[in-house]
Write a protein that holds these residues in place. Structure first.
Motif, PDB file in Angstrom:
ATOM      1  N   ASN A 165      32.953  12.658  31.148  1.00 28.55           N
ATOM      2  CA  ASN A 165      33.124  11.337  31.730  1.00 28.55           C
ATOM      3  C   ASN A 165      32.816  10.199  30.760  1.00 28.55           C
ATOM      4  OD1 ASN A 165      30.273  11.576  31.733  1.00 28.55           O
ATOM      5  ND2 ASN A 165      30.373  12.501  33.772  1.00 28.55           N
ATOM      6  N   GLU A 166      32.688  10.508  29.507  1.00 31.04           N
ATOM      7  CA  GLU A 166      32.595   9.483  28.475  1.00 31.04           C
ATOM      8  C   GLU A 166      33.498   9.878  27.321  1.00 31.04           C
ATOM      9  OE1 GLU A 166      28.798   7.649  27.461  1.00 31.04           O
ATOM     10  OE2 GLU A 166      27.889   9.015  28.893  1.00 31.04           O
ATOM     11  N   TYR A 167      33.897   8.914  26.533  1.00 28.31           N
ATOM     12  CA  TYR A 167      34.835   9.215  25.469  1.00 28.31           C
ATOM     13  C   TYR A 167      34.624   8.253  24.301  1.00 28.31           C
ATOM     14  CZ  TYR A 167      37.005   5.834  28.649  1.00 28.31           C
ATOM     15  OH  TYR A 167      37.219   4.774  29.489  1.00 28.31           O
ATOM     16  N   LEU A 168      35.368   8.481  23.230  1.00 30.45           N
ATOM     17  CA  LEU A 168      35.151   7.709  22.011  1.00 30.45           C
ATOM     18  C   LEU A 168      36.050   6.488  21.887  1.00 30.45           C
ATOM     19  CD1 LEU A 168      34.594  10.359  19.200  1.00 30.45           C
ATOM     20  CD2 LEU A 168      32.968   8.694  20.066  1.00 30.45           C
ATOM     21  N   SER A 169      37.333   6.646  22.224  1.00 30.15           N
ATOM     22  CA  SER A 169      38.291   5.583  21.933  1.00 30.15           C
ATOM     23  C   SER A 169      39.377   5.580  22.993  1.00 30.15           C
ATOM     24  CB  SER A 169      38.901   5.808  20.543  1.00 30.15           C
ATOM     25  OG  SER A 169      39.822   4.782  20.209  1.00 30.15           O
ATOM     26  N   ILE A 170      39.931   4.402  23.251  1.00 30.18           N
ATOM     27  CA  ILE A 170      40.962   4.272  24.275  1.00 30.18           C
ATOM     28  C   ILE A 170      42.018   3.278  23.808  1.00 30.18           C
ATOM     29  CG2 ILE A 170      39.662   2.513  25.519  1.00 30.18           C
ATOM     30  CD1 ILE A 170      40.755   3.722  28.138  1.00 30.18           C
ATOM     31  N   ALA A 171      43.294   3.576  24.103  1.00 31.84           N
ATOM     32  CA  ALA A 171      44.404   2.692  23.743  1.00 31.84           C
ATOM     33  C   ALA A 171      45.356   2.586  24.927  1.00 31.84           C
ATOM     34  CB  ALA A 171      45.138   3.234  22.524  1.00 31.84           C
ATOM     35  N   LYS A 172      46.096   1.476  24.978  1.00 31.74           N
ATOM     36  CA  LYS A 172      47.078   1.253  26.035  1.00 31.74           C
ATOM     37  C   LYS A 172      48.468   1.326  25.418  1.00 31.74           C
ATOM     38  CE  LYS A 172      47.199  -2.900  27.726  1.00 31.74           C
ATOM     39  NZ  LYS A 172      46.843  -4.121  28.484  1.00 31.74           N
ATOM     40  N   ASN A 196      51.803   0.661  29.510  1.00 32.60           N
ATOM     41  CA  ASN A 196      50.515   0.250  30.080  1.00 32.60           C
ATOM     42  C   ASN A 196      49.707   1.426  30.606  1.00 32.60           C
ATOM     43  OD1 ASN A 196      50.344  -2.646  29.739  1.00 32.60           O
ATOM     44  ND2 ASN A 196      52.081  -2.779  31.148  1.00 32.60           N
ATOM     45  N   GLU A 197      50.001   2.620  30.141  1.00 33.46           N
ATOM     46  CA  GLU A 197      49.191   3.778  30.481  1.00 33.46           C
ATOM     47  C   GLU A 197      48.066   3.924  29.461  1.00 33.46           C
ATOM     48  OE1 GLU A 197      51.884   7.064  30.725  1.00 33.46           O
ATOM     49  OE2 GLU A 197      52.875   6.285  32.521  1.00 33.46           O
ATOM     50  N   LEU A 198      46.942   4.468  29.903  1.00 31.99           N
ATOM     51  CA  LEU A 198      45.771   4.581  29.052  1.00 31.99           C
ATOM     52  C   LEU A 198      45.722   5.955  28.397  1.00 31.99           C
ATOM     53  CD1 LEU A 198      43.072   2.894  31.333  1.00 31.99           C
ATOM     54  CD2 LEU A 198      44.502   1.843  29.563  1.00 31.99           C
ATOM     55  N   TRP A 199      45.423   5.975  27.101  1.00 27.55           N
ATOM     56  CA  TRP A 199      45.265   7.201  26.328  1.00 27.55           C
ATOM     57  C   TRP A 199      43.839   7.247  25.808  1.00 27.55           C
ATOM     58  CZ3 TRP A 199      49.318  10.764  25.125  1.00 27.55           C
ATOM     59  CH2 TRP A 199      50.552  10.427  25.687  1.00 27.55           C
ATOM     60  N   ILE A 200      43.165   8.337  26.112  1.00 30.67           N
ATOM     61  CA  ILE A 200      41.728   8.444  25.884  1.00 30.67           C
ATOM     62  C   ILE A 200      41.441   9.562  24.900  1.00 30.67           C
ATOM     63  CG2 ILE A 200      39.524   8.966  26.996  1.00 30.67           C
ATOM     64  CD1 ILE A 200      40.867   7.833  29.613  1.00 30.67           C
ATOM     65  N   ALA A 201      40.789   9.223  23.798  1.00 32.93           N
ATOM     66  CA  ALA A 201      40.435  10.215  22.779  1.00 32.93           C
ATOM     67  C   ALA A 201      38.979  10.611  22.952  1.00 32.93           C
ATOM     68  CB  ALA A 201      40.660   9.658  21.384  1.00 32.93           C
ATOM     69  N   THR A 202      38.733  11.904  23.069  1.00 37.44           N
ATOM     70  CA  THR A 202      37.380  12.425  23.166  1.00 37.44           C
ATOM     71  C   THR A 202      36.963  12.984  21.809  1.00 37.44           C
ATOM     72  OG1 THR A 202      38.085  14.645  23.822  1.00 37.44           O
ATOM     73  CG2 THR A 202      37.781  13.028  25.573  1.00 37.44           C
ATOM     74  N   TYR A 203      35.707  13.361  21.711  1.00 34.78           N
ATOM     75  CA  TYR A 203      35.199  13.851  20.427  1.00 34.78           C
ATOM     76  C   TYR A 203      35.739  15.233  20.086  1.00 34.78           C
ATOM     77  CZ  TYR A 203      31.768  15.343  16.910  1.00 34.78           C
ATOM     78  OH  TYR A 203      31.160  15.817  15.768  1.00 34.78           O
ATOM     79  N   LYS A 204      35.665  16.165  21.036  1.00 35.83           N
ATOM     80  CA  LYS A 204      36.021  17.555  20.741  1.00 35.83           C
ATOM     81  C   LYS A 204      37.059  18.165  21.677  1.00 35.83           C
ATOM     82  CE  LYS A 204      31.985  19.450  18.340  1.00 35.83           C
ATOM     83  NZ  LYS A 204      30.935  20.487  18.383  1.00 35.83           N
ATOM     84  N   THR A 205      37.461  17.441  22.704  1.00 38.27           N
ATOM     85  CA  THR A 205      38.332  18.064  23.707  1.00 38.27           C
ATOM     86  C   THR A 205      39.701  17.399  23.807  1.00 38.27           C
ATOM     87  OG1 THR A 205      37.320  16.723  25.446  1.00 38.27           O
ATOM     88  CG2 THR A 205      36.414  18.919  25.083  1.00 38.27           C
TER      89      THR A 205
END
Length: 367
Positions: free
Chosen positions: A290-297, A301-310
Motif C-alpha cells: 500500500n505504499e510505493y516509490l513513484s507515480i505518473a499520469k 489520465n490513468e495512474l501508473w505506480i512504480a514499486t520497489y520490488k514488485t
C-alpha cells in the motif's frame, strides 16, 4: 508497509545564482556561473546499469541520470556520456529540470549545473537573503540529504530556503537524534493551480501557496505510521489526478480545499479531506502493498505506480493491472516512472538501466 530501500540522497553544496528564464546567450555572460571545462565526451552504445532518472527536453533529447555513472544524452541517433573523467563535477544526478527557454538543470552532489544543451555552467553561491515567494516561472530544487532546505530559482537568483519548523518536527528531532532530518525533502511537485508541494522525510507533505504553509501530516499520508524509532518512508512522490485528487504514495487520495469558508464550515478548520481509494495494490483485503516509490499520469489520465520490488501497477480509476518487470527471470528494483513528450512510459532502475513500455510490457531500452 515499510519500504526496504536505502536513500542515497545527495548533499548538495554551493548552490545559488541562477538565471533560469534568460536565454543561453545571457547565461554565458552570467558572472555568477563558472563554465565547466568539458573535454572530449565519450560516445557510448548503451546505458549503464544504474539509471535513476529519465527526462526528455523540449528538443526531444533524452537525458538519463545516474547516482553512480554520471549523465547520458541521447538525441535519437547517438548517446553521449558525461562523467568526472571528462570534466563533469560529479557522477551523481538527483534531479533534471528545464526552464521556459530550454535551459536544462542537473542537480548533482557538487551543485546545480545549467546547460543550453551544449555548454555547461556550475551555478555558484549567492549571499543574498532568503525569500519565500511563489511565481509561475520559478524552478524548485531539492537540497541534500539531512538538510531541511530547498532552492528556488526566480529567473535571476537561486535562493536557499529553510522549511518552516513545526512543534512535531522539533519534538521528533529531540526524541530521535540518530534519525535523518524529518524536514529533508524527497519530492517536489507543482499542482495545477501553481502551488508547490514538498514531500518530506518524516513530516508528511507541505503545501506552499505563496501566502501560507499547510501540512498534511505523515500519519495521514502513509497507510502505516511507522514508529519514530524505526524512521519513516517519507513522501517520495506526489501527483494530482484528473479529478483533482492528490496522491502521496499511499492507498488514500486527498481532496484539497482553497476556499476559507469551505474549510471553516465543512472541514473543521483543515484544508483537506482523505478517502480510501486504491487499497492494497495486490488486491488482497489485508494486503501490505500500500505504499510505493513513484507515480505518473499517462495521456489517458490513468495512474501508473512504480514499486520497489514488485513491478508496476496501472490504475484506471476502477481496476488495477499489474505489470511484472524482470531481467530474464529475476524481478528488478525500480526507482522512478516517467512519461515523455509522446506519452511513452519509462522506468529508472537501481541496477538494470532504463525500461520503456511497449504497449504490453516494460522492456529494457537499447539503442
Amino acid at each position: 508497509m515499510k519500504l526496504n530501500i536505502l536513500l542515497f540522497l545527495a548533499i548538495l553544496t554551493s548552490l545559488t545564482s541562477c538565471n533560469g528564464q534568460n536565454t543561453s546567450q545571457d547565461t554565458n555572460r552570467n558572472v555568477n556561473a563558472s563554465i565547466i571545462d568539458i573535454t572530449k565526451v565519450e560516445t557510448v552504445r548503451k546505458l549503464g546499469k544504474n539509471i535513476m532518472l529519465v527526462y526528455q527536453d523540449k528538443k526531444n533529447n533524452y537525458w538519463f541520470g545516474s547516482w553512480e555513472d554520471g549523465l547520458y544524452k541521447y538525441d535519437g541517433k547517438s548517446m553521449l556520456h558525461f562523467t568526472t573523467k571528462n570534466g563533469f563535477p560529479n557522477n551523481r544526478i538527483d534531479e533534471i529540470k528545464e526552464d521556459n527557454s530550454g535551459n536544462i538543470y542537473f542537480n548533482t552532489s557538487s551543485g546545480i549545473i545549467k546547460s543550453d544543451g551544449d555548454k555547461f555552467h556550475l551555478l555558484k553561491v549567492s549571499d543574498l537573503d532568503n525569500h519565500w515567494k511563489l511565481e509561475p516561472n520559478d524552478l524548485w530544487f531539492k537540497d541534500g540529504w539531512n538538510s531541511g532546505y530547498v532552492f528556488r530559482c526566480d529567473g535571476n537568483l537561486l535562493y536557499k530556503l529553510q522549511l518552516p519548523k513545526t512543534k512535531l518536527g522539533e519534538d521528533y528531532i529531540l526524541k530521535n537524534q540518530n534519525n535523518p532530518n524529518p524536514y529533508t525533502v524527497y519530492s517536489i511537485f507543482k499542482d495545477i493551480k501553481g502551488n508547490i508541494w514538498f514531500g518530506t522525510g518524516a513530516l508528511g507533505a507541505l503545501r506552499y501557496n505563496g501566502k501560507s504553509f499547510d501540512w498534511i501530516l505523515e500519519k495521514d499520508v502513509v497507510e502505516i505510521f511507522n514508529d519514530p524509532s524505526e524512521g519513516s518512508n517519507g513522501v517520495r512522490s506526489i501527483v494530482e489526478d484528473r479529478d483533482g485528487y492528490f496522491w502521496f504514495n499511499s492507498m488514500f487520495r486527498y481532496k484539497v480545499y482553497d476556499n476559507e469558508e469551505t474549510i471553516r464550515n465543512n472541514l473543521d478548520s483543515t484544508f483537506y479531506s482523505r478517502e480510501k481509494s486504491i487499497g492494497s495494490l495486490d488486491g488482497k483485503p489485508e494486503g501490505k502493498l500500500n505504499e510505493y516509490l513513484s507515480i505518473a499520469k499517462d495521456n489517458n489520465n490513468e495512474l501508473w505506480i512504480a514499486t520497489y520490488k514488485t513491478g508496476v501497477y496501472r490504475y484506471d480509476g476502477k481496476n488495477i493491472t499489474h505489470y511484472i518487470v524482470k531481467d530474464n527471470a529475476k524481478e528488478i528494483t525500480l526507482f522512478t516512472i516517467y512519461k515523455d513528450n509522446a506519452g511513452h512510459l519509462w522506468l529508472g532502475t537501481h541496477e538494470n538501466g532504463a525500461y520503456i513500455f511497449n504497449g504490453k510490457t516494460f522492456e529494457r531500452f537499447k539503442l
